[in-house]
Design a protein around this motif. Structure first.
Motif, PDB file in Angstrom:
ATOM      1  N   ALA A 214       3.142  12.578  12.979  1.00  0.00           N
ATOM      2  CA  ALA A 214       3.159  13.494  14.045  1.00  0.00           C
ATOM      3  C   ALA A 214       4.182  14.699  13.701  1.00  0.00           C
ATOM      4  O   ALA A 214       3.960  14.566  12.976  1.00  0.00           O
ATOM      5  CB  ALA A 214       4.114  12.784  15.818  1.00  0.00           C
TER       6      ALA A 214
ATOM      7  N   ASN B  22       7.025   1.741   2.148  1.00  0.00           N
ATOM      8  CA  ASN B  22       6.262   2.318   0.612  1.00  0.00           C
ATOM      9  C   ASN B  22       6.974   1.414  -0.696  1.00  0.00           C
ATOM     10  O   ASN B  22       6.297   1.948  -1.708  1.00  0.00           O
ATOM     11  CB  ASN B  22       6.144   3.899   0.739  1.00  0.00           C
TER      12      ASN B  22
ATOM     13  N   PRO C 134       0.728  -1.257   0.196  1.00  0.00           N
ATOM     14  CA  PRO C 134      -0.119  -0.068  -0.147  1.00  0.00           C
ATOM     15  C   PRO C 134       0.679   1.271  -0.132  1.00  0.00           C
ATOM     16  O   PRO C 134       1.705   1.280   0.657  1.00  0.00           O
ATOM     17  CB  PRO C 134      -0.826  -0.190   0.773  1.00  0.00           C
TER      18      PRO C 134
ATOM     19  N   PHE D 241      -6.535   1.284   4.057  1.00  0.00           N
ATOM     20  CA  PHE D 241      -7.168   3.017   4.380  1.00  0.00           C
ATOM     21  C   PHE D 241      -7.477   3.233   3.670  1.00  0.00           C
ATOM     22  O   PHE D 241      -6.776   3.813   2.988  1.00  0.00           O
ATOM     23  CB  PHE D 241      -6.273   3.710   5.822  1.00  0.00           C
TER      24      PHE D 241
ATOM     25  N   GLY E  61       1.087   5.999  -0.226  1.00  0.00           N
ATOM     26  CA  GLY E  61       0.197   7.259  -0.334  1.00  0.00           C
ATOM     27  C   GLY E  61       1.422   7.660  -1.423  1.00  0.00           C
ATOM     28  O   GLY E  61       1.464   7.570  -2.524  1.00  0.00           O
ATOM     29  N   ALA E  62       1.944   8.545  -0.339  1.00  0.00           N
ATOM     30  CA  ALA E  62       2.258   9.961  -1.080  1.00  0.00           C
ATOM     31  C   ALA E  62       4.068   9.522  -1.783  1.00  0.00           C
ATOM     32  O   ALA E  62       4.730   9.763  -2.794  1.00  0.00           O
ATOM     33  CB  ALA E  62       2.412  11.361  -0.893  1.00  0.00           C
ATOM     34  N   GLY E  63       4.092   8.433  -0.560  1.00  0.00           N
ATOM     35  CA  GLY E  63       5.658   7.601  -0.701  1.00  0.00           C
ATOM     36  C   GLY E  63       7.116   8.295  -0.184  1.00  0.00           C
ATOM     37  O   GLY E  63       8.416   8.138  -0.349  1.00  0.00           O
ATOM     38  N   SER E  64       6.596   9.603   0.813  1.00  0.00           N
ATOM     39  CA  SER E  64       7.260  10.491   1.706  1.00  0.00           C
ATOM     40  C   SER E  64       7.376   9.172   3.138  1.00  0.00           C
ATOM     41  O   SER E  64       8.709  10.499   3.157  1.00  0.00           O
ATOM     42  CB  SER E  64       6.445  11.861   2.046  1.00  0.00           C
ATOM     43  N   GLY E  65       6.998   8.661   3.112  1.00  0.00           N
ATOM     44  CA  GLY E  65       7.517   7.858   4.164  1.00  0.00           C
ATOM     45  C   GLY E  65       9.247   7.199   3.877  1.00  0.00           C
ATOM     46  O   GLY E  65      10.024   6.760   3.139  1.00  0.00           O
TER      47      GLY E  65
ATOM     48  N   SER F 167       4.916  18.064   9.126  1.00  0.00           N
ATOM     49  CA  SER F 167       6.022  18.726   8.884  1.00  0.00           C
ATOM     50  C   SER F 167       5.656  18.501   7.024  1.00  0.00           C
ATOM     51  O   SER F 167       5.772  19.251   6.063  1.00  0.00           O
ATOM     52  CB  SER F 167       7.562  19.388   9.001  1.00  0.00           C
ATOM     53  N   SER F 168       5.383  17.009   6.483  1.00  0.00           N
ATOM     54  CA  SER F 168       4.990  17.214   5.420  1.00  0.00           C
ATOM     55  C   SER F 168       3.804  16.950   4.651  1.00  0.00           C
ATOM     56  O   SER F 168       3.639  16.536   4.355  1.00  0.00           O
ATOM     57  CB  SER F 168       5.599  15.268   5.447  1.00  0.00           C
TER      58      SER F 168
ATOM     59  N   THR G  70      -0.490  11.708   2.894  1.00  0.00           N
ATOM     60  CA  THR G  70      -2.363  11.501   2.564  1.00  0.00           C
ATOM     61  C   THR G  70      -2.309  11.576   4.543  1.00  0.00           C
ATOM     62  O   THR G  70      -1.470  10.692   5.579  1.00  0.00           O
ATOM     63  CB  THR G  70      -1.610  10.165   1.704  1.00  0.00           C
TER      64      THR G  70
END
Ligand SMILES: Cc1cc2nc3c(=O)[nH]c(=O)nc-3n(C[C@H](O)[C@H](O)[C@H](O)COP(=O)(O)OP(=O)(O)OC[C@H]3O[C@@H](n4cnc5c(N)ncnc54)[C@H](O)[C@@H]3O)c2cc1C
Length: 516
Positions: free
Chosen positions: A133, A65, A54, A221, A56-60, A117-118, A123
């Motif tokens: 957080a 991701n 799964p 989700f 989202g934006a791939g910022s993890g 901050s992201s 997402t």
């Protein structure tokens, strides 16, 4: 094959990287348009034993991701957003970003208090999956505290809504012995996104607490039901400079006792990279939100007076504009890091450790020593009020031996965090990177409970294998996006991914990167 799997080599390359250190080319990409398409994918994956990642934006950062199976991008559909000002709630589709949610809530004087901050790109699906957080979490906690319900699709393809207060559900429960184990073995930090939150599950008895922070390993989700909070009318703050770290042991708990809405640290290692930043051992930026301007200003005075013997630099701000000016130095950190020479890569391997508040000064000092010992420069900054700092490791990747040095730093900082009673991730998640170290923090028995949770929700192991529960061949510094062994992808796509990372442009639709 289910319909709509994208197997073009350029598309797969565009999804091979997220933020963080990895490059893993997936076997295919799916961009589902609705809940039914995800359900069909999950059923097909169960039948064929195909791993699904799964996304989202791939910022993890820790590699949750990316993966070798089918990357399922939920950032393109699922944009529904509905704010209910009377109930102070919002239902947001998985693709809605933090900023989109903030923009929709602001006209009603409302907001989601934790403020990653992201937010410009992260997402709602990704924020819940990592228990994200931000600076204001010192007062308002992580997103966990603000979630009423999640709409999910399980590994079996069944869709349902899991609500706060609905209990533990049928899949997993804790025996009395296990509760004792959890009380004894879970580190006592203010924040954690490191494995399944069995401590929170034990407290609330809510299945929701297992799902929040599950990093795509238990369910998809598709929407989040948020609780919102009124935006406080007034704020004030200060920038407080110290000549060394020793004062933090006293200063940080004192400042937290004044109930700040943010308390951020900029360490010397970061300040040195920022042009015109003050020459200090470290700088604390503090913000107080209050009901009146007088109350906000008053508490800034209390903070400065209480620490006057330690301070070597003080600037105060009595309103929003002044505070933004003071915090400018924090915002200059990212461009400074982006300007580093191409040989010096900012790599996120020890970037998210969190320790009990009173150990923060000791942690930062030991981080600096470990970095020096291994010859890897670091930049340290973050959420002092939660005992939680980000560390960008900045090795010169043109220098032989950099990878061994980085591995040594990773191992030493893991040991350090265990010794200080910390956790390896305060808000980013365990991902692939830290899956193999969780046992050092929680012990074998809690890790066995984690495996039981995974088995209960995903018996075939199709959802993000290798994340939280380590793969048998776990190797945290393999499959890197940097160095000679990086997987081959077309040069132009590698270049675009690098630019995207430098500019934190994670909201970019990844299919655009694949265009010729
Ligand atoms: C410049 C920068 C600043 C950052 N600042 C912060 C910060 O202040 N606070 C913070 O907490 N984090 C921060 N992060 C990390 C990151 O933005 C967060 O972890 C964010 O929550 C990830 O969201 P995403 O949509 O990018 O998810 P992804 O990176 O795509 O995915 C992250 C994880 O969530 C899972 N996932 C994603 N979407 C779903 C879904 N719909 N269903 C199930 N699982 C899903 C993935 O499998 C993966 O394990 C920062 C990152 C960058 C690059």
């Amino acid at each position: 094959m289910p319909p709509n799997l994208l197997t073009d080599a350029r598309i797969r390359a565009a999804y091979a990287e997220g933020a963080g250190i990895y490059r893993i080319v997936p076997q295919a990409v799916a961009i589902p348009r609705d809940v039914e398409e995800i359900a069909a994918l999950a059923r097909w994956a169960g039948e064929t034993g195909t791993p699904l990642v799964p996304r989202g934006a791939g910022s993890g950062m820790p590699g949750g991701n990316v993966g070798a199976g089918v990357v399922v991008d939920l950032s393109r559909a699922f944009h529904g957003l509905d704010v209910n000002p009377d109930r102070r709630t919002a239902r947001a589709g998985a693709a809605v970003t933090g900023v989109e949610l903030a923009d929709a809530a602001r006209p009603y004087g409302l907001r989601l208090p934790p403020d990653p901050s992201s937010g410009a790109f992260a997402t709602c699906g990704g924020m819940v999956a990592t228990n994200a957080a931000g600076p204001r979490s010192v007062r308002y906690g992580s997103v966990r505290n603000w979630i009423d319900a999640v709409e999910i699709i399980g590994a079996d393809g069944d869709a349902r809504t899991v609500r706060r207060g609905a209990g533990s559900g049928e899949r997993f429960s804790l025996a009395a012995d296990s509760r004792r184990l959890i009380t004894e073995h879970f580190p006592k930090t203010r924040k954690s996104s490191s494995g399944y939150a069995l401590d929170r599950f034990a407290e609330s008895g809510d299945e929701l607490d297992l799902l929040i922070g599950s990093e795509g390993t238990l369910a998809f989700f598709t929407a989040v039901h948020w609780r919102l909070d009124p935006i406080p009318p007034d704020l004030a703050g200060a920038a407080l400079g110290f000549s060394d770290l020793a004062a933090l042991a006293e200063a940080v708990p004192f400042l937290v006792s004044l109930n700040p809405s943010a308390l951020e640290l900029l360490d010397r290692t970061l300040l040195r990279l920022i042009p015109d930043a003050p020459d200090l051992g470290c700088l604390l930026l503090i913000e107080f939100e209050r009901e009146t301007a007088a109350a906000a200003r008053g508490v800034v005075g209390d903070a400065v007076r209480g620490l006057k013997h330690h301070l070597v630099h003080v600037e105060t701000a009595v309103d929003r504009a002044g505070l933004e000016h003071l915090w400018e130095v924090r915002r200059l950190a990212s461009p400074a890091l982006a300007r580093l020479p191409p040989s010096q890569r900012s790599l996120q391997v020890i970037e998210d450790g969190c320790v009990p508040l009173e150990r923060l000064g000791e942690y930062v000092a030991a981080l600096r020593s470990a970095a020096e010992r291994h010859g890897v420069p670091v930049a340290i900054f973050g959420h002092a009020g939660d005992g939680h700092v980000h560390v960008n490791a900045l090795p010169d990747t043109t220098h032989g031996g950099w990878l061994d040095s980085l591995a040594g730093l990773f191992a030493d900082v893991t040991d350090l965090l265990v010794r200080l009673g910390g956790v390896p991730a305060g808000e980013h998640g365990a991902g692939r990177l830290r899956a193999g170290v969780l046992e050092h923090f929680y012990g074998a028995e809690v890790m066995a409970q984690f495996r039981t949770v995974k088995q209960a929700y995903d018996p075939r192991g199709i959802l993000n294998p290798g994340v939280i529960i380590p793969a048998a061949d776990w190797a945290p510094l393999a499959a890197l996006k940097v160095g000679e062994d990086a997987a081959a992808i077309p040069d132009d796509i590698a270049q675009r991914l690098r630019e995207l990372e430098r500019n934190a442009a994670w909201a970019t639709p990844k299919l655009e990167l694949a265009r010729p």
